[in-house]
Design an enzyme around this catalytic site. Structure first.
Site, short mmCIF file in Angstrom:
data_model
loop_
_atom_site.label_atom_id
_atom_site.label_comp_id
_atom_site.label_asym_id
_atom_site.label_seq_id
_atom_site.Cartn_x
_atom_site.Cartn_y
_atom_site.Cartn_z
N ARG A 1 20.58 -11.82 -53.88
CA ARG A 1 19.75 -10.62 -53.79
C ARG A 1 19.93 -10.00 -52.41
O ARG A 1 20.31 -10.69 -51.47
CB ARG A 1 18.28 -10.96 -54.03
N HIS B 1 4.35 11.73 -24.58
CA HIS B 1 3.22 12.66 -24.65
C HIS B 1 1.86 11.98 -24.48
O HIS B 1 1.00 12.48 -23.76
CB HIS B 1 3.28 13.42 -25.98
N GLN C 1 21.97 -17.37 -57.65
CA GLN C 1 21.26 -16.11 -57.40
C GLN C 1 21.82 -15.45 -56.15
O GLN C 1 22.29 -16.12 -55.24
CB GLN C 1 19.75 -16.33 -57.23
N GLU D 1 21.36 -18.06 -53.35
CA GLU D 1 21.00 -19.43 -53.70
C GLU D 1 22.25 -20.11 -54.28
O GLU D 1 22.90 -19.56 -55.17
CB GLU D 1 19.85 -19.44 -54.71
N THR E 1 9.93 -19.84 -62.35
CA THR E 1 11.19 -20.44 -62.78
C THR E 1 10.91 -21.87 -63.21
O THR E 1 10.12 -22.58 -62.56
CB THR E 1 12.22 -20.42 -61.63
N LYS F 1 17.09 -10.15 -61.75
CA LYS F 1 17.83 -11.43 -61.62
C LYS F 1 18.96 -11.49 -62.64
O LYS F 1 20.10 -11.87 -62.31
CB LYS F 1 16.86 -12.59 -61.79
N GLY G 1 10.36 -14.75 -55.60
CA GLY G 1 9.35 -15.78 -55.80
C GLY G 1 8.06 -15.30 -56.40
O GLY G 1 7.07 -16.04 -56.42
#
EC number: 2.7.9.6
Length: 865
Positions: free
Chosen positions: A311, A823, A309, A297, A136, A23, A132
Site C-alpha cells: 500500500r 506578519h 500486501q 507486507e 483479517t 486490498k 488495520g
C-alpha cells in the site's frame, strides 16, 4: 465484470477497486509484476456485500443515521457501529454467494488453509491507507469456516475504529463497500514489513525492513519486537537485532498459536544482509510499478519471498516533481507567508503564475529551490544569516542538510553575494519619500486593473489576466519596493544588534517601531475599533448584531434605528479591508467581503472591552512610548565612549526604521487587493459555467489549475473525475504537516532550537515582540471560533493579516509558525504584545484555559498550571 460474486486474483488489477476493494485490487496488480510472488486466491466481490446489505434488516436506516452523526459523539458512533456489526453478522449468506465461494474453493483447493482478509473500497488508497481498520483471519480451513469468516469480514467494515477513521477522513459510510480476499496461506519461517522509504525522515533512498519469526500478524499487532534493518544504495547500513521471545505460528487444522522462542534463537538475525538487500530490490520493483513509496507486507518460506500486501505510505510528505537527478533543497513558502495549510489547485497555480521566482508544488504547498544559493559560499552565508534572523528553525534545518554531507557545495569563489546582514556595517540610508511613491503607484495600478477587468469575460478574460499577472510581478518586483522593504529590515537588525551590544538592550526595535506610519495591517485592527465606536452608540444595533447568524445581515441592518450609520461603517471598512481573509495567499479562500459576519463577534467584543476613541488613544500611546524609548536610548549612548558617533548612527537608523517598518506590511496588502479582483472575475466565469450546466458547484473550479479553468471556459466541459480526485487529494494534504525544509530525496526537516537558556519544562521559540505577560491561554485553530477576552494569550498555529483585529484586545501571542519579520510578529510589536513564535506543537502542548507566562524578550513560554 458487473455482478460477479467471485473473481480470481489473477483476473484483478488496480482498476478493480470498486469491485474487490483496495486490498484485492492491489494484490491483483501485484500478481502482474514480473518476479513478484503473490499467494494465489480469489476475491468475494462488493456485489456480494451489497446483496448482504440489501437483505440485512435495518442496515439502510442504520447507515443513514451513522452518516449523520457527529463524529465527536463517540457513544452514538459506538452504539450504531455495534448494531450494524450485529445485523450484518446475523444475516445468512444468500445461496448464490455461498455457491460462488464454494466453487472458487474447489478450484483453488478446498482442503488448503487460507487467509481471509477484508478489502474495503476505502482502503489502501493513494491518499489514505485505512490500514488495520477491518479484520483479517489467518489459517482458516474448511468451506464452512471460510464462509463464516467472510461474513465476519463484512461485519468488520463497521468496527468502531473503522467507522471513526472514515469519519475523520470525511468518507461517507454509505459509499464504502467491502470485498473479501481469500488467499492461500503461506506458512513462513519469517515475515515482516518493508518500507521502501524511511517512514521517519522521508528519505526515498533509504529502505527499512522490520523482520520477525513466524507469521507477520505478531509484528503488525505489536506482539513482538522485530529486527530492524536499514538498506541504502544496495547495502545494509544499520541493523538492530531484537530479543524475539515469542512468535505466532499456524496450527494444524486451522487457527494460530503464540509460542515461545528458544532462548538461543532469540538474538538470531531473522534475515541475512543478502536477504534484506534482495527484499529491498523486490520492493523497489513494486515501488516503481505503483509510482510511489510503498508499505509492503512480506513473508519468507523455503521458496523465497512472497508479497501479501503493498500500500502507499500515505504519511510521507510528497516531493516536488523534477526532470533531473540533481540533489535539491527546497524552502517552504508557507512558513514565510504564515500560512501552512494546504492550498487548492487554482490557488497554487495562480500563486506560481504571479510569483517572482519559480515555485515548486508538493503536498498542496509551495516551495522555492534554494540549491543554487546554498551552492556558493557567499550567497550561502547570506541566506543562512537572513533566514536565521527570521526563523532559527529553518536555519537549523538547512544546516542539518549541509552537515549531513548530502549537499555538495561548490568550491569557494567570488559570487557577488551581499555580506551577511549582521556584519556590523551601518545600512545605507534610504529616502523615506519612496514609501509614499510606492503606495501611490500600487493604487494607480490597482485602479487600472479594476477598470479594465470589468469589460472582459470568457477566453478574453484569461488572456487579459495573463497580461495582468505580468504587471503584478512588475509591481511586486519593483527594485524600489525591495529597497523599501530591506531598508526597514536592515535598520531593525542593526538597531537590535548594536543596542544589545552597546547597552545590553534586547529587541529595542520592538518599542522604537510602535505606531510607525503606513502600517496597513495594524490600521486594519485599529479601524475596527472605530466601527465599534459607531455601533456602541446605538443599543438597537448592538442587539441586532448579537443575533446575526448569516452573511446577509448588512442588508437588514438599516431597518434598525441607527443601522444605516452602522452599515456605512461596516461597508467603509470592507471597502478597504474586505479582500483579506485567513489563508489569503490562496485565492480560493473566501475573503471577509464575502463572509462579513466574521467581523460581528470581534466588533461586539470591542464594544464591551473598550471605550470610545480607543483606536486613536492606542496609536498615540504607542507613538509616545516610541519617542520616549528613542530619547532614553540616545541619552544612554551619549554617556558611552565615542557616544556622540554612536548616538548619531542610532538616530539615523531610528529615523529609517520608523519611516520604513510600517511599509513592510503594504506589499502583501497590494498582492491580496489584486488577487481579490482576480477572484471576483473568475467567480463570474464559474457562475456562468454553473448556469450552462458545465459545473454543479462554482467552487469546483478551485480544484482546477488556471490553465484547466481557461480550457473549461473555452470548451464548456469539465472532467468531473479529475475534480473528485483533486478533492480527495486536498483532504489528504490537509492532514500532512509541511516541513520547513524538504530535499529532493524526500527528507523533511523542521529544525530544532539549540539553546541552553530555556528553563526546564518551558517551550522554546523565537522572541519577536518584547515583554513578559502572564494570562489565560486560548488555543484557537479556527479564527471564526475565537472566543477571546481582554488579557488572554492567543495560542494558534499561525496568523496572517486577517487575524489583526483579534490582536487589539489580547495580551500575548504564541504561534507554531512564524519569524521575526512575518506578519504576526510585526503586528504583535505594533500593538505592544509579548509574543513568541515558532513554538513547535504549541497548540497541542498548551491546553486551552491553561495559565502560561510568555517571555517575549527571551523567547520561551512557561506552563504555570
Amino acid at each position: 465484470m458487473s455482478g460477479r460474486l467471485v473473481v480470481d486474483l489473477q483476473d484483478v488489477d488496480a482498476a478493480g477497486l470498486a469491485e474487490v476493494g483496495g486490498k484485492g485490487a492491489h494484490l491483483g496488480e501485484l500478481s502482474r509484476i514480473d518476479g513478484v510472488r503473490v499467494p494465489s486466491g480469489f476475491c468475494v466481490t462488493t456485489h456480494a456485500f451489497r446483496r448482504i446489505m440489501a437483505e440485512a434488516p435495518e442496515s439502510g436506516e442504520l447507515l443513514d443515521r451513522l452518516s449523520r452523526v457527529d463524529e465527536g459523539d463517540q457513544e452514538a458512533v459506538r452504539s450504531l457501529a455495534a448494531r450494524l456489526r450485529q445485523v450484518v453478522g446475523a444475516t445468512p449468506l444468500p445461496d448464490e454467494v455461498a455457491a460462488a465461494v464454494t466453487g472458487a474453493l474447489a478450484r483453488h483447493g478446498e482442503r488448503s488453509a487460507y487467509a481471509v482478509r477484508s478489502s474495503a473500497t476505502a482502503e489502501d488508497l493513494p491518499t489514505a491507507s485505512f490500514a488495520g481498520q477491518q479484520d483479517t483471519y489467518l489459517n482458516v480451513v474448511g468451506t464452512e469456516e471460510i464462509l463464516r469468516h467472510v461474513s465476519r469480514c463484512w461485519a468488520s467494515l463497521f468496527t468502531e475504529r473503522a467507522v471513526t477513521y472514515r469519519g475523520r477522513q470525511g468518507v461517507d459510510h454509505r459509499t464504502v463497500h467491502m470485498g473479501v480476499v481469500v488467499q492461500r496461506m503461506v506458512v513462513p519461517r519469517a515475515s515482516g514489513i518493508l518500507f521502501t522509504a524511511d517512514p521517519v525522515t522521508g528519505d526515498r533512498r533509504t529502505a527499512t525492513v522490520d523482520a520477525g519469526f513466524g507469521l507477520g500478524e505478531a509484528l503488525v499487532s505489536g506482539l513482538v519486537d522485530p529486527d530492524v534493518l536499514t538498506v541504502r544504495h544496495g547495502e545494509v547500513v544499520a541493523r538492530t537485532i531484537a530479543a524475539k521471545r515469542r512468535a505466532l505460528h499456524a496450527v494444524q487444522g486451522g487457527g494460530t498459536r503464540e509460542t515461545p522462542i528458544e532462548e538461543r534463537r532469540q538474538r538470531e538475525p531473522v534475515l541475512t544482509d543478502d536477504q534484506a538487500v534482495e527484499l529491498v530490490a523486490l520492493g523497489r520493483r513494486i515501488e516503481a510499478h505503483f509510482g510511489s513509496p510503498q508499505d509492503i507486507e512480506w513473508c519468507l518460506d523455503d521458496d523465497g519471498f512472497h508479497i501479501v500486501q503493498s500500500r502507499p505510505i500515505t504519511t510521507l510528505f510528497p516531493v516536488p516533481e523534477r526532470d533531473d537527478d540533481v540533489f535539491r533543497v527546497y524552502l517552504s513558502v508557507g512558513h514565510q507567508q504564515m500560512m501552512t495549510d494546504a492550498m487548492k489547485p487554482l490557488g497554487l497555480s495562480m500563486w506560481r503564475l504571479t510569483a517572482l521566482a519559480p515555485m515548486y508544488e508538493a503536498g498542496g504547498r509551495l516551495f522555492v529551490d534554494a540549491t543554487a544559493r546554498l551552492a556558493v559560499p557567499g550567497s550561502r552565508a547570506t541566506l543562512l544569516d537572513v533566514v536565521g534572523r527570521g526563523d532559527p528553525l529553518t536555519r537549523d534545518a538547512l544546516e542539518t542538510v549541509l552537515e549531513n554531507g548530502e549537499f555538495e557545495p561548490t568550491p569557494a569563489e567570488t559570487d557577488g553575494g551581499a555580506p551577511p546582514a549582521g556584519d556590523g556595517a551601518e545600512p545605507d540610508e534610504a529616502d523615506p519619500s519612496i514609501v509614499t511613491e510606492l503606495i501611490e503607484r500600487s493604487r494607480r495600478s490597482l485602479a487600472e486593473l479594476e477598470r479594465e477587468i470589468g469589460t472582459k469575460s470568457g477566453p478574453a478574460l484569461f488572456a487579459f489576466l495573463r497580461e495582468a499577472f505580468e504587471e503584478h510581478k512588475r509591481v511586486v518586483g519593483d527594485p524600489l519596493n525591495i529597497r523599501a522593504i530591506m531598508a526597514g529590515m536592515e535598520a531593525t537588525w542593526w538597531l537590535n544588534d548594536r543596542l544589545e551590544e552597546w547597552l545590553g538592550e534586547k529587541n529595542a526595535a520592538d518599542t522604537l517601531t510602535l505606531s510607525a506610519p503606513d502600517n496597513v495591517t495594524s490600521e486594519m485592527g485599529l479601524e475596527l475599533l472605530d466601527v465599534a465606536d459607531v455601533v456602541r452608540t446605538h443599543p438597537e444595533v448592538v442587539a441586532f448584531l448579537e443575533g446575526v447568524e448569516d452573511d446577509g445581515f448588512l442588508d437588514e441592518l438599516p431597518k434598525v434605528p441607527g443601522g444605516a450609520e452602522a452599515r456605512d461603517a461596516f461597508e467603509a471598512y470592507l471597502d478597504r479591508y474586505g479582500m483579506r481573509c485567513v489563508g489569503e495567499i490562496d485565492i480560493t479562500x473566501p475573503p471577509v467581503r464575502e463572509r462579513p459576519s466574521a467581523l460581528v463577534p470581534v466588533v461586539l467584543d470591542h464594544v464591551r472591552a473598550f471605550g470610545p476613541g480607543a483606536a486613536a488613544r492606542r496609536f498615540e500611546d504607542g507613538r509616545r512610548r516610541a519617542l520616549a524609548k528613542e530619547r532614553e536610548v540616545l541619552e544612554r549612548l551619549r554617556d558611552l565612549p565615542d557616544g556622540e558617533r554612536r548616538a548619531d548612527a542610532a538616530r539615523r537608523m531610528i529615523r529609517q526604521v520608523r519611516a520604513f517598518a510600517g511599509y513592510r506590511e503594504y506589499p502583501k496588502y497590494a498582492i491580496v487587493s489584486r488577487s481579490f479582483v482576480y477572484r471576483q472575475a473568475l467567480l463570474r466565469e464559474a457562475d456562468e459555467l454553473v448556469r450552462a450546466g458545465v459545473l454543479a458547484d462554482r467552487e469546483d473550479v478551485h480544484y482546477l489549475t488556471f490553465d484547466e479553468f481557461e480550457e473549461a471556459v473555452r470548451v464548456r466541459r469539465v472532467d468531473e473525475r479529475l475534480v473528485r480526485r483533486r478533492k480527495d487529494a486536498f483532504r489528504s494534504y490537509q492532514a500532512l504537516t509541511p516541513p520547513r525544509v524538504l530535499t529532493s530525496e524526500g527528507v523533511a526537516l523542521s529544525g530544532a532550537y539549540r539553546r541552553d537558556d530555556v528553563p526546564e519544562g518551558a517551550l522554546a521559540g523565537l522572541a519577536v515582540s518584547a515583554g513578559t505577560v502572564e494570562g489565560r491561554a486560548r488555543v484557537v485553530l479556527d479564527m471564526a471560533e475565537a472566543d477571546l477576552e481582554a488579557g488572554d494569550i492567543l495560542v494558534t498555529r499561525f496568523t496572517d493579516p486577517s487575524w489583526s483585529p483579534l490582536f487589539v484586545g489580547i495580551a500575548g501571542l504564541v504561534t507554531e509558525v512564524g519569524g521575526l519579520m512575518t506578519h504576526g510578529a510585526v503586528i504583535a510589536r505594533e500593538y505592544g504584545l509579548a509574543a513568541v513564535v515558532g513554538v513547535e506543537r504549541a497548540t497541542r502542548l498548551i491546553r486551552d484555559g491553561q495559565r502560561i507566562r510568555v517571555h517575549g524578550t527571551e523567547g520561551y513560554i512557561e506552563l504555570l498550571s
